[in-house]
Design a protein around this motif. Structure first.
Motif, PDB file in Angstrom:
ATOM      1  N   UNK A  19      34.451 -57.358 -58.839  1.00  0.00           N
ATOM      2  CA  UNK A  19      33.681 -57.692 -59.922  1.00  0.00           C
ATOM      3  C   UNK A  19      33.103 -56.923 -60.772  1.00  0.00           C
ATOM      4  N   UNK A  20      32.104 -56.209 -59.995  1.00  0.00           N
ATOM      5  CA  UNK A  20      31.257 -55.221 -60.298  1.00  0.00           C
ATOM      6  C   UNK A  20      32.125 -54.493 -61.156  1.00  0.00           C
ATOM      7  N   UNK A  21      33.397 -53.577 -60.627  1.00  0.00           N
ATOM      8  CA  UNK A  21      33.629 -52.195 -61.146  1.00  0.00           C
ATOM      9  C   UNK A  21      34.410 -53.094 -62.414  1.00  0.00           C
ATOM     10  N   UNK A  22      35.142 -54.706 -62.468  1.00  0.00           N
ATOM     11  CA  UNK A  22      35.711 -54.820 -63.221  1.00  0.00           C
ATOM     12  C   UNK A  22      35.021 -55.177 -64.888  1.00  0.00           C
ATOM     13  N   UNK A  42      39.270 -63.269 -66.374  1.00  0.00           N
ATOM     14  CA  UNK A  42      38.809 -64.878 -66.091  1.00  0.00           C
ATOM     15  C   UNK A  42      38.420 -65.077 -66.451  1.00  0.00           C
ATOM     16  N   UNK A  43      38.251 -66.848 -66.331  1.00  0.00           N
ATOM     17  CA  UNK A  43      36.770 -67.634 -67.125  1.00  0.00           C
ATOM     18  C   UNK A  43      35.666 -66.799 -67.591  1.00  0.00           C
ATOM     19  N   UNK A  44      35.072 -67.147 -67.927  1.00  0.00           N
ATOM     20  CA  UNK A  44      33.860 -67.099 -68.509  1.00  0.00           C
ATOM     21  C   UNK A  44      34.120 -65.577 -68.723  1.00  0.00           C
ATOM     22  N   UNK A  45      35.088 -64.596 -68.517  1.00  0.00           N
ATOM     23  CA  UNK A  45      34.840 -63.196 -69.305  1.00  0.00           C
ATOM     24  C   UNK A  45      35.062 -63.214 -71.101  1.00  0.00           C
ATOM     25  N   UNK A  46      33.980 -61.692 -71.380  1.00  0.00           N
ATOM     26  CA  UNK A  46      34.110 -61.715 -72.615  1.00  0.00           C
ATOM     27  C   UNK A  46      34.189 -59.799 -72.432  1.00  0.00           C
ATOM     28  N   UNK A  47      35.749 -59.725 -73.061  1.00  0.00           N
ATOM     29  CA  UNK A  47      35.538 -57.914 -72.435  1.00  0.00           C
ATOM     30  C   UNK A  47      35.377 -57.401 -74.538  1.00  0.00           C
ATOM     31  N   UNK A  74      43.564 -70.141 -68.924  1.00  0.00           N
ATOM     32  CA  UNK A  74      44.931 -70.238 -69.742  1.00  0.00           C
ATOM     33  C   UNK A  74      44.915 -70.215 -71.223  1.00  0.00           C
ATOM     34  N   UNK A  75      44.084 -69.971 -71.849  1.00  0.00           N
ATOM     35  CA  UNK A  75      43.342 -69.481 -72.809  1.00  0.00           C
ATOM     36  C   UNK A  75      42.928 -68.324 -72.971  1.00  0.00           C
ATOM     37  N   UNK A  76      43.579 -67.428 -74.160  1.00  0.00           N
ATOM     38  CA  UNK A  76      42.546 -65.889 -74.603  1.00  0.00           C
ATOM     39  C   UNK A  76      42.772 -66.316 -76.274  1.00  0.00           C
ATOM     40  N   UNK A 144      38.274 -62.923 -75.342  1.00  0.00           N
ATOM     41  CA  UNK A 144      37.443 -63.957 -74.914  1.00  0.00           C
ATOM     42  C   UNK A 144      38.020 -64.843 -73.903  1.00  0.00           C
ATOM     43  N   UNK A 145      37.899 -65.277 -72.792  1.00  0.00           N
ATOM     44  CA  UNK A 145      38.982 -65.973 -71.981  1.00  0.00           C
ATOM     45  C   UNK A 145      38.032 -67.819 -73.303  1.00  0.00           C
TER      46      UNK A 145
END
Length: 394
Positions: A19-22, A42-47, A74-76, A144-145
């Motif tokens: 996770x830390x790498x991603x 993944x759930x909770x991710x915002x890039x 399930x949705x982005x 964002x997920x």
């Protein structure tokens, strides 16, 4: 058994290291010429997605990012807050630069000031193209997920703990090691400077800095634990691991707890010295390895440098097992809430039974860090179990 439980905990650490790498690798800034990346959401991710680093994007650029929907999402949503892409065809964006978003089986080009806002129940591809002529201030966007998977598989942990089986590691346990009482380390001792040694094992750009427990790296009882074994395990799973001797040979007096322990621990838990060693010795060594990410793991005393150093942008994530930083900060006269408030990266606390309230679920750490912190409690485990637990005692 305690043996099996320890192995499960270390498997969690590998998941967090992944996770830390991603975290660091998934924020995209388009470079000159050609950029191509794949990012799992993944759930909770915002890039973040940015067309360039400076004020204006460059010419002859092609930047492609494939956002893959992870198991826990399930949705982005891909949306831009700033958007200025030069093009003479405002309607169809055929005469100049453009950002093309492909989702739900359809592709659409965006230009000028028309900001993309695209929702998808599947993967999303984003392509930025610029020609060699006039350029603009570009785009700043986020992926964002927005909807989590309805069910998340969990693994029941020994010691009464439960933790998500998915997330950055996609729910897959690595092959677990055979824990040995008489272990021969596979790495090497190196000199970081004239008085600071380190244990190094593994190779590559995915760096993990492991901060040792109170017994240190070079003390008389240091190798009675399994710190080097776990470092070797991470290395076998693709990580470049460094265990610096934070004590610089000034180890626990007598090799065990005694009347001098309190004063000694205050002297080695010195943030000024730790920050200096990090900035002037350890980080320069890591930078020579061209790291794509730097994750930190600490046991017992080692949670102090993990929590402290996580204030820096260079740290992607931190893991603290049976952490002692709360007690050490009080001993050193630090303001724990103030220190926690400086942390920038995601943190994971693996907490034993009888731990101080500050590091438990709902404690001060969670109050200050909020969503940045995940706490997993192991009420049946004792302090130090991951590296010094009795393997003969189930």
């Amino acid at each position: 058994t305690q043996n099996s439980h320890t192995m499960k905990v270390v498997a969690v650490l590998v998941a967090v290291a992944c996770f830390s790498v991603s975290v660091e690798a998934s924020n995209v800034i388009c470079g000159a010429k050609t950029t191509s990346k794949s990012v799992t959401v993944e759930d909770g991710d915002t890039f973040s997605f940015k067309t360039q680093k400076g004020k204006k994007y460059r010419g002859n650029t092609k930047c492609t990012v494939d956002y893959k929907m992870g198991d826990t999402c399930t949705k982005m949503l891909f949306a831009c807050t700033k958007f200025n892409i030069n093009n003479n065809d405002k309607r169809k964006c055929r005469k100049g630069d453009q950002v093309t978003v492909t989702a739900n089986g359809k592709s659409k080009a965006y230009c000028k000031n028309k900001k993309p806002k695209v929702t998808s129940a599947g993967d999303i591809s984003v392509v930025f193209n610029s020609n060699r002529w006039k350029h603009s201030s570009g785009a700043s966007c986020k992926m964002t997920c927005t909807e989590a998977a309805s069910t998340v598989t969990t693994t029941e942990g020994y010691g009464g703990a439960t933790w998500p089986n998915s997330g950055g590691y996609n729910g897959t346990w690595p092959s677990e090691p055979v824990v040995e009482n008489n272990y021969t380390a596979k790495g090497q001792m190196i000199d970081l400077d004239t008085t600071m040694q380190a244990y190094q094992v593994g190779s590559g750009s995915k760096m993990v800095v492991w901060s040792h427990d109170i017994y240190g790296l070079t003390g008389e009882n240091s190798d009675n634990g399994r710190t080097k074994e776990w470092a070797d395990f991470l290395a076998e799973n693709g990580y470049n691991v460094l265990i610096p001797d934070w004590y610089r040979g000034n180890n626990l007096p007598g090799g065990t707890f005694g009347p001098d322990t309190f004063a000694w621990s205050a002297s080695v838990s010195n943030w000024t010295k730790i920050e200096s060693d990090w900035t002037n010795v350890i980080l320069p060594y890591l930078q020579k390895e061209s790291p794509s990410s730097i994750g930190m793991i600490g046991t017992c005393w080692g949670s102090y440098p993990v929590v402290r150093l996580s204030m820096f942008d260079t740290i992607s994530a931190g893991v603290s097992m049976h952490p002692s930083h709360s007690i050490l900060m009080a001993n050193a006269g630090d303001d724990e809430a103030e220190v926690l408030g400086l942390i920038k990266s995601p943190q994971l606390f693996l907490v034993e039974g009888g731990a101080v309230e500050s590091v438990k679920t709902g404690g001060l750490s969670q109050e200050v860090l909020g969503d940045k912190l995940t706490v997993v409690e192991f009420p049946d485990m004792k302090h130090g179990w991951t590296v010094r637990g009795n393997l003969e005692d189930p």
